[in-house]
Design an enzyme around this catalytic site. Sequence first.
Site, PDB file in Angstrom:
ATOM      1  N   SER A  11       0.799  -1.229   0.000  1.00 56.56           N
ATOM      2  CA  SER A  11       0.000   0.000   0.000  1.00 56.56           C
ATOM      3  C   SER A  11       0.833   1.281   0.000  1.00 56.56           C
ATOM      4  O   SER A  11       0.310   2.335  -0.322  1.00 56.56           O
ATOM      5  CB  SER A  11      -0.953  -0.004   1.188  1.00 56.56           C
ATOM      6  OG  SER A  11      -0.220   0.032   2.396  1.00 56.56           O
ATOM      7  N   HIS A  23      -5.738  -4.670  -1.765  1.00 60.58           N
ATOM      8  CA  HIS A  23      -5.555  -3.472  -2.596  1.00 60.58           C
ATOM      9  C   HIS A  23      -5.548  -3.792  -4.094  1.00 60.58           C
ATOM     10  O   HIS A  23      -5.409  -2.882  -4.907  1.00 60.58           O
ATOM     11  CB  HIS A  23      -4.237  -2.761  -2.256  1.00 60.58           C
ATOM     12  CG  HIS A  23      -4.337  -1.837  -1.094  1.00 60.58           C
ATOM     13  ND1 HIS A  23      -5.032  -0.639  -1.139  1.00 60.58           N
ATOM     14  CD2 HIS A  23      -3.851  -1.931   0.170  1.00 60.58           C
ATOM     15  CE1 HIS A  23      -4.953  -0.037   0.036  1.00 60.58           C
ATOM     16  NE2 HIS A  23      -4.247  -0.796   0.845  1.00 60.58           N
ATOM     17  N   LYS A  29     -12.708  -2.118   0.398  1.00 62.80           N
ATOM     18  CA  LYS A  29     -11.962  -1.217  -0.496  1.00 62.80           C
ATOM     19  C   LYS A  29     -12.684  -1.137  -1.841  1.00 62.80           C
ATOM     20  O   LYS A  29     -13.770  -0.584  -1.895  1.00 62.80           O
ATOM     21  CB  LYS A  29     -10.509  -1.686  -0.591  1.00 62.80           C
ATOM     22  CG  LYS A  29      -9.778  -1.467   0.741  1.00 62.80           C
ATOM     23  CD  LYS A  29      -8.312  -1.816   0.700  1.00 62.80           C
ATOM     24  CE  LYS A  29      -7.635  -1.372   1.978  1.00 62.80           C
ATOM     25  NZ  LYS A  29      -7.064  -2.445   2.777  1.00 62.80           N
TER      26      LYS A  29
END
Length: 396
Positions: A183, A211, A242
Amino acid sequence: MYADFQRFLQKEISDIREAGLYKSERVIVSPQGAEIEVSSGKKVLNFCANNYLGLSNNPQLIAAAKQALDTHGYGMSSVRFICGTGDLHKDLERKIAEFFGTEDTILYAACFDANGGVFEPLLNDQDAIISDSLNHASIIDGVRLCKAQRFRYENANMEDLEKQLVAAKDCRFKLVVTDGVFSMDGNVAPLDKIVALANKYNAMVMVDESHSAGVVGNTGRGVTEHYNLKGQVEIITGTLGKAFGGAIGGFTTGKKEIIEMLRQKSRPYLFSNSIPPLVAAAGIKMVEMMSETNELQDKLHRNTAYFMEKMSKVGFDIKPTASAICAVMLYDAKLAQDFAAKLLEEGIYVIGFSFPVVPKGLARIRVQLSAAHEIEHLDKAIAAFEKVGKETGVLK
Ligand SMILES: *Cc1c(COP(=O)(O)O)cnc(C)c1O
């Protein structure tokens, strides 16, 4: 008694403040999106959410969630194995497995729980976990809860991974664990090489797609799609918090015996509540939308390419990546803080990261792109970066 502890905490908290590490929270009074309103009344363009596909305020997901409230009520009031399993939970588990091309899926309240509960039920002190040094905190905590021997390799360093695989070669079962996208740099894990090394040393592979799911790969199926490795890793974990709608929830998907064992023994699954039906319903809708059209993934990829290309042209030091995280390198911690504050004055909301979140001397601003952004949003951000870059002497 509390007076002593109170003084102790007050001192610790003031130390955190003085070190410049105190985290304060900005209050948002609008839905999450490209443009948000904060409690001061100011409207800003948001470039620091994990809202990669812009689904956090998507009308179709909202409609699916509202409908589930009417048909399935609000809460489950139970863990899954007592009376917390609904048809929507089973549907979502199937849909997630279809999405990733895996055999079965188990849902958790968060990916933090999925990672916290994945190692201990599967491995013991005869086994080895070989973990990337930059893996997410939840993987580190999950590994701590497990008795397996621990090996760590430098971030995405395949020479070091091979060394650790050699060191672990006498262990019964070996599991290599990596984030799909890291990240802070936005770099994509070299999963092709990891899988090749794992095969060479008879190890299994786990990848956390938090992610990367919805983001990486032509259709957003994550790093296994990016490297053409669908079905070739044993364990995938991920989040619904997310790209996948941004609400709450996590999952582990992969080989069916692994998932079956987790349902029997994984403590965050056995001892924590079932996700609300409305979240499951929105998750099902999300996967269905992504099977029908690639519009959002395509838009995210276009936005990311556009932003990175323009920012490099303007003269910023950008790390190239296939993720939607753009690290704008500034190196100096104070500069990164000031830069982010000046951008906020320009109506651009981004966060500066410095030590200890990233190594000393590698401070940066992290920009997260989204399918919710329009080209004019990107142009406004790039112009603001350029203006502040010139003011601060970062750009000549
Ligand atoms: C965000 C994140 C998590 C935690 O996900 P939650 O569902 O919010 O608990 C786990 N792993 C990685 C790599 C993440 O980026």
